[in-house]
Write a protein that holds these residues in place. Structure first.
Motif, PDB file in Angstrom:
ATOM      1  N   ALA A   1      37.724  -0.282 -13.219  1.00  0.00           N
ATOM      2  CA  ALA A   1      37.097  -0.222 -14.537  1.00  0.00           C
ATOM      3  C   ALA A   1      37.718  -1.176 -15.537  1.00  0.00           C
ATOM      4  CB  ALA A   1      37.189   1.212 -15.081  1.00  0.00           C
ATOM      5  N   ARG A   2      39.028  -1.364 -15.474  1.00  0.00           N
ATOM      6  CA  ARG A   2      39.721  -2.066 -16.545  1.00  0.00           C
ATOM      7  C   ARG A   2      40.312  -3.419 -16.180  1.00  0.00           C
ATOM      8  NH1 ARG A   2      38.888  -0.016 -21.555  1.00  0.00           N
ATOM      9  NH2 ARG A   2      38.574   2.214 -21.418  1.00  0.00           N
ATOM     10  N   ALA A   3      40.401  -3.734 -14.906  1.00  0.00           N
ATOM     11  CA  ALA A   3      41.049  -4.986 -14.512  1.00  0.00           C
ATOM     12  C   ALA A   3      40.115  -5.914 -13.735  1.00  0.00           C
ATOM     13  CB  ALA A   3      42.296  -4.687 -13.680  1.00  0.00           C
TER      14      ALA A   3
ATOM     15  N   ALA B   1      32.785   7.164 -11.765  1.00  0.00           N
ATOM     16  CA  ALA B   1      33.906   7.317 -12.693  1.00  0.00           C
ATOM     17  C   ALA B   1      34.377   5.953 -13.199  1.00  0.00           C
ATOM     18  CB  ALA B   1      35.053   8.067 -12.024  1.00  0.00           C
ATOM     19  N   ALA B   2      34.427   4.956 -12.322  1.00  0.00           N
ATOM     20  CA  ALA B   2      34.852   3.615 -12.738  1.00  0.00           C
ATOM     21  C   ALA B   2      33.903   3.061 -13.800  1.00  0.00           C
ATOM     22  CB  ALA B   2      34.933   2.681 -11.534  1.00  0.00           C
ATOM     23  N   VAL B   3      32.606   3.245 -13.612  1.00  0.00           N
ATOM     24  CA  VAL B   3      31.631   2.773 -14.604  1.00  0.00           C
ATOM     25  C   VAL B   3      31.808   3.543 -15.902  1.00  0.00           C
ATOM     26  CG1 VAL B   3      29.163   2.619 -15.172  1.00  0.00           C
ATOM     27  CG2 VAL B   3      29.978   1.941 -12.899  1.00  0.00           C
TER      28      VAL B   3
ATOM     29  N   GLN C   1      32.487  -1.322 -22.689  1.00  0.00           N
ATOM     30  CA  GLN C   1      31.081  -1.611 -22.951  1.00  0.00           C
ATOM     31  C   GLN C   1      30.779  -3.018 -22.452  1.00  0.00           C
ATOM     32  OE1 GLN C   1      29.953  -1.215 -27.031  1.00  0.00           O
ATOM     33  NE2 GLN C   1      27.788  -1.281 -26.563  1.00  0.00           N
ATOM     34  N   GLY C   2      29.640  -3.171 -21.780  1.00  0.00           N
ATOM     35  CA  GLY C   2      29.249  -4.467 -21.266  1.00  0.00           C
ATOM     36  C   GLY C   2      29.704  -4.736 -19.847  1.00  0.00           C
TER      37      GLY C   2
ATOM     38  N   ALA D   1      34.338   0.904 -25.525  1.00  0.00           N
ATOM     39  CA  ALA D   1      33.691  -0.011 -26.452  1.00  0.00           C
ATOM     40  C   ALA D   1      34.707  -0.755 -27.303  1.00  0.00           C
ATOM     41  CB  ALA D   1      32.712   0.749 -27.341  1.00  0.00           C
ATOM     42  N   THR D   2      35.877  -0.193 -27.514  1.00  0.00           N
ATOM     43  CA  THR D   2      36.885  -0.859 -28.330  1.00  0.00           C
ATOM     44  C   THR D   2      37.829  -1.709 -27.497  1.00  0.00           C
ATOM     45  OG1 THR D   2      38.354   1.046 -28.189  1.00  0.00           O
ATOM     46  CG2 THR D   2      36.832   0.981 -30.047  1.00  0.00           C
TER      47      THR D   2
END
Length: 187
Positions: free
Chosen positions: A114-116, A130-132, A137-138, A159-160
């Protein structure tokens, strides 16, 4: 291995759920290695990814696909997740494996996807969902059955989060001396 030789790399997260999932998602088991590799290559081309963060609950499939993708000149990185040595058995049903380590591994893989990574290509799976859900956002995502499209975005929780975390010289989970999530979006 990771990115190595310097330069920016955009990572495609790939999650292939097998194990005991045949009861709920037989379609996951109908994809051949060639179909998986072909779809991964097509998605990498569409999203301009040169690296694949490969996640699956089947150690044999993970090894086979890593080799096949590397033979197509993609860099493939793996999180050192604890997997069952029994073919076809999901790690969460393997009583010989440490329960805490199994839980930590799935959470880390979901967060890293999700983040990397730039986006996600997956089979049917709650881990992929869960990853999505945890993505910024995007964050683009697709399943192996969707037509290849340039982008399909999630609303995500993040989103932030500053920007999609996909451009790294090394995979963030392979960075020396640091918490994988702390360095996951370092530019």
């Amino acid at each position: 291995g990771g990115g190595g030789g310097g330069g920016a790399r955009r990572w495609l997260a790939v999650h292939i759920r097998l194990g005991d999932k045949a009861v709920e998602a037989q379609a996951n088991f109908e994809l051949t290695d060639d179909a998986l590799v072909g779809r991964i290559l097509a998605q990498c081309a569409a999203w301009h990814c040169s690296g694949v963060f490969l996640c699956t609950d089947d150690a044999t499939v993970k090894a086979r696909l890593k080799s096949k993708l590397e033979s197509q000149f993609l860099v493939v990185s793996l999180y050192p997740a604890t997997l069952s040595s029994t073919s076809g058995q999901a790690a969460h049903f393997d009583e010989s494996l440490d329960k805490y380590k199994k839980a930590e591994d799935v959470v880390m893989e979901a967060l890293l996807m999700a983040r990397a990574c730039h986006g996600l290509l997956s089979t049917y799976s709650n881990v992929s969902a869960a990853a999505v859900y945890l993505s910024p956002q995007g964050y683009p995502y697709s399943t192996f059955w969707d037509p290849v499209q340039p982008q399909r975005h999630s609303a995500g929780l993040g989103a932030t989060w500053e920007a999609t975390c996909g451009v790294e010289a090394l995979a963030p989970w392979e960075a020396d001396g640091g918490d994988a999530l702390a360095v996951g979006c370092a530019r």
